[in-house]
Design a protein around this motif. Structure first.
Motif, PDB file in Angstrom:
ATOM      1  N   ASN A  12     -10.774  -8.038  16.315  1.00 55.02           N
ATOM      2  CA  ASN A  12      -9.373  -7.773  16.028  1.00 55.02           C
ATOM      3  C   ASN A  12      -9.079  -8.137  14.574  1.00 55.02           C
ATOM      4  N   PHE A  13      -8.147  -7.408  13.990  1.00 59.55           N
ATOM      5  CA  PHE A  13      -7.708  -7.743  12.636  1.00 59.55           C
ATOM      6  C   PHE A  13      -6.949  -9.057  12.651  1.00 59.55           C
ATOM      7  N   GLU A  14      -7.019  -9.774  11.531  1.00 57.46           N
ATOM      8  CA  GLU A  14      -6.263 -11.004  11.312  1.00 57.46           C
ATOM      9  C   GLU A  14      -5.420 -10.811  10.058  1.00 57.46           C
ATOM     10  N   LEU A  15      -4.320 -11.528   9.955  1.00 56.16           N
ATOM     11  CA  LEU A  15      -3.459 -11.401   8.779  1.00 56.16           C
ATOM     12  C   LEU A  15      -4.213 -11.711   7.491  1.00 56.16           C
ATOM     13  N   SER A  16      -5.204 -12.574   7.574  1.00 52.71           N
ATOM     14  CA  SER A  16      -5.990 -12.939   6.385  1.00 52.71           C
ATOM     15  C   SER A  16      -6.890 -11.801   5.893  1.00 52.71           C
ATOM     16  N   ASP A  17      -6.953 -10.689   6.620  1.00 55.83           N
ATOM     17  CA  ASP A  17      -7.758  -9.533   6.216  1.00 55.83           C
ATOM     18  C   ASP A  17      -6.998  -8.595   5.275  1.00 55.83           C
ATOM     19  N   GLU A  18      -5.795  -8.966   4.900  1.00 55.02           N
ATOM     20  CA  GLU A  18      -4.935  -8.068   4.123  1.00 55.02           C
ATOM     21  C   GLU A  18      -5.591  -7.567   2.835  1.00 55.02           C
ATOM     22  N   THR A  19      -6.196  -8.430   2.058  1.00 50.64           N
ATOM     23  CA  THR A  19      -6.800  -8.034   0.777  1.00 50.64           C
ATOM     24  C   THR A  19      -7.916  -7.025   0.982  1.00 50.64           C
ATOM     25  N   ASP A  20      -8.782  -7.282   1.958  1.00 48.59           N
ATOM     26  CA  ASP A  20      -9.891  -6.361   2.229  1.00 48.59           C
ATOM     27  C   ASP A  20      -9.376  -5.020   2.739  1.00 48.59           C
ATOM     28  N   LEU A  21      -8.386  -5.044   3.632  1.00 47.01           N
ATOM     29  CA  LEU A  21      -7.786  -3.811   4.139  1.00 47.01           C
ATOM     30  C   LEU A  21      -7.189  -3.012   2.985  1.00 47.01           C
ATOM     31  N   CYS A  22      -6.450  -3.688   2.140  1.00 51.90           N
ATOM     32  CA  CYS A  22      -5.814  -3.028   0.999  1.00 51.90           C
ATOM     33  C   CYS A  22      -6.862  -2.367   0.105  1.00 51.90           C
ATOM     34  N   GLU A  23      -7.971  -3.042  -0.122  1.00 49.45           N
ATOM     35  CA  GLU A  23      -9.029  -2.507  -0.988  1.00 49.45           C
ATOM     36  C   GLU A  23      -9.539  -1.165  -0.490  1.00 49.45           C
ATOM     37  N   TYR A  24      -9.894  -1.095   0.813  1.00 52.42           N
ATOM     38  CA  TYR A  24     -10.464   0.176   1.276  1.00 52.42           C
ATOM     39  C   TYR A  24      -9.405   1.221   1.579  1.00 52.42           C
ATOM     40  N   MET A  25      -8.185   0.792   1.923  1.00 58.20           N
ATOM     41  CA  MET A  25      -7.128   1.772   2.175  1.00 58.20           C
ATOM     42  C   MET A  25      -6.662   2.430   0.872  1.00 58.20           C
ATOM     43  N   LEU A  26      -6.636   1.689  -0.217  1.00 56.55           N
ATOM     44  CA  LEU A  26      -6.269   2.296  -1.501  1.00 56.55           C
ATOM     45  C   LEU A  26      -7.296   3.342  -1.923  1.00 56.55           C
ATOM     46  N   THR A  40       0.282   2.036  -0.211  1.00 58.82           N
ATOM     47  CA  THR A  40       0.356   1.291  -1.471  1.00 58.82           C
ATOM     48  C   THR A  40       0.013  -0.166  -1.184  1.00 58.82           C
ATOM     49  N   SER A  41      -0.290  -0.907  -2.225  1.00 54.21           N
ATOM     50  CA  SER A  41      -0.570  -2.331  -2.025  1.00 54.21           C
ATOM     51  C   SER A  41       0.653  -3.055  -1.471  1.00 54.21           C
ATOM     52  N   GLU A  42       1.851  -2.546  -1.772  1.00 55.81           N
ATOM     53  CA  GLU A  42       3.068  -3.146  -1.233  1.00 55.81           C
ATOM     54  C   GLU A  42       3.185  -2.936   0.283  1.00 55.81           C
ATOM     55  N   LYS A  43       2.576  -1.891   0.794  1.00 55.79           N
ATOM     56  CA  LYS A  43       2.633  -1.600   2.231  1.00 55.79           C
ATOM     57  C   LYS A  43       1.527  -2.305   3.011  1.00 55.79           C
ATOM     58  N   ALA A  44       0.632  -2.987   2.316  1.00 53.62           N
ATOM     59  CA  ALA A  44      -0.513  -3.617   2.976  1.00 53.62           C
ATOM     60  C   ALA A  44      -0.081  -4.680   3.982  1.00 53.62           C
ATOM     61  N   ARG A  45       0.931  -5.473   3.681  1.00 50.09           N
ATOM     62  CA  ARG A  45       1.381  -6.531   4.590  1.00 50.09           C
ATOM     63  C   ARG A  45       1.858  -5.933   5.913  1.00 50.09           C
ATOM     64  N   LYS A  46       2.650  -4.895   5.835  1.00 54.34           N
ATOM     65  CA  LYS A  46       3.150  -4.251   7.048  1.00 54.34           C
ATOM     66  C   LYS A  46       1.993  -3.642   7.858  1.00 54.34           C
ATOM     67  N   GLU A  47       1.039  -3.037   7.153  1.00 58.02           N
ATOM     68  CA  GLU A  47      -0.107  -2.414   7.833  1.00 58.02           C
ATOM     69  C   GLU A  47      -0.987  -3.458   8.510  1.00 58.02           C
ATOM     70  N   ILE A  48      -1.234  -4.577   7.844  1.00 61.26           N
ATOM     71  CA  ILE A  48      -2.087  -5.608   8.463  1.00 61.26           C
ATOM     72  C   ILE A  48      -1.367  -6.246   9.643  1.00 61.26           C
ATOM     73  N   GLU A  49      -0.071  -6.396   9.569  1.00 58.84           N
ATOM     74  CA  GLU A  49       0.685  -6.929  10.708  1.00 58.84           C
ATOM     75  C   GLU A  49       0.587  -5.988  11.902  1.00 58.84           C
ATOM     76  N   PHE A  50       0.692  -4.684  11.638  1.00 55.77           N
ATOM     77  CA  PHE A  50       0.551  -3.690  12.711  1.00 55.77           C
ATOM     78  C   PHE A  50      -0.853  -3.751  13.321  1.00 55.77           C
ATOM     79  N   ARG A  51      -1.868  -3.749  12.478  1.00 57.19           N
ATOM     80  CA  ARG A  51      -3.244  -3.729  12.983  1.00 57.19           C
ATOM     81  C   ARG A  51      -3.624  -5.020  13.687  1.00 57.19           C
ATOM     82  N   ALA A  52      -3.080  -6.137  13.262  1.00 55.16           N
ATOM     83  CA  ALA A  52      -3.378  -7.416  13.919  1.00 55.16           C
ATOM     84  C   ALA A  52      -2.827  -7.437  15.347  1.00 55.16           C
TER      85      ALA A  52
END
Length: 174
Positions: A12-26, A40-52
């Protein structure tokens, strides 16, 4: 869910995965196949919260680096079926991680009693359909002009074909 393979941990995704998620999603913003133009990098927090919170998106962590290098998608569908999808960081493609993660996820789902798993990809996306064949999936269909992830300069959808691959749970005697 947590699956360990030789090189990977699918979890499962964890909130701490945000940087890595942002890297490959960009990297996917302008991707030819299934791009994410609004990411966008600004949307990464919302996306990681959803995936977690999701029980359909799973992180692919490379053990030796403790880095999330992509994700597996196992979308729930009717008739005890899952749709398989995968995205890998461009820096980790063509190293066997996609097939290792996909094969492990399929085996795990079959042990959970899933009947069928399918995946779709563009005929031009040769690495993707070769991966699906490598892990034992069979091409079942060629749908013409059935998906659109991009628009032309006039904002009209650009459609392309997809191949549909599937595999049945071998425990069911298929």
């Amino acid at each position: 869910m947590k699956i360990e393979t030789v090189d990977l941990i699918i979890r499962n995704f964890e909130l701490s995965d945000e940087t890595d998620l942002c890297e490959y999603m960009l990297q996917r913003v302008k991707a030819e196949f299934e791009g994410y133009p609004d990411f966008t990098s600004e949307k990464a927090r919302k996306e990681i919260e959803f995936r977690a919170q999701s029980d359909e998106f799973y992180a692919i962590e490379l053990k030796k680096e403790h880095k999330v290098i992509g994700n597996i998608y196992l979308g729930k569908r009717d008739f005890n079926t899952r749709e398989l999808g995968y995205v890998l960081n461009e820096n980790y493609q063509h190293k066997g991680y996609g097939s290792e993660a996909s094969k492990a996820a399929i085996e795990y789902m079959f042990k959970q009693g899933v009947h069928r798993i399918y995946a779709e990809c563009a005929p031009q996306n040769i690495p993707s359909w070769k991966l699906l064949e490598k892990i034992g999936m069979r091409r079942e269909a060629h749908f013409r002009k059935n998906v659109s992830f991009h628009q032309d300069e006039n904002k009209n959808p650009i459609y392309w074909d997809t191949y549909v691959y599937a595999i049945l749970n071998p425990e069911e005697g298929a």
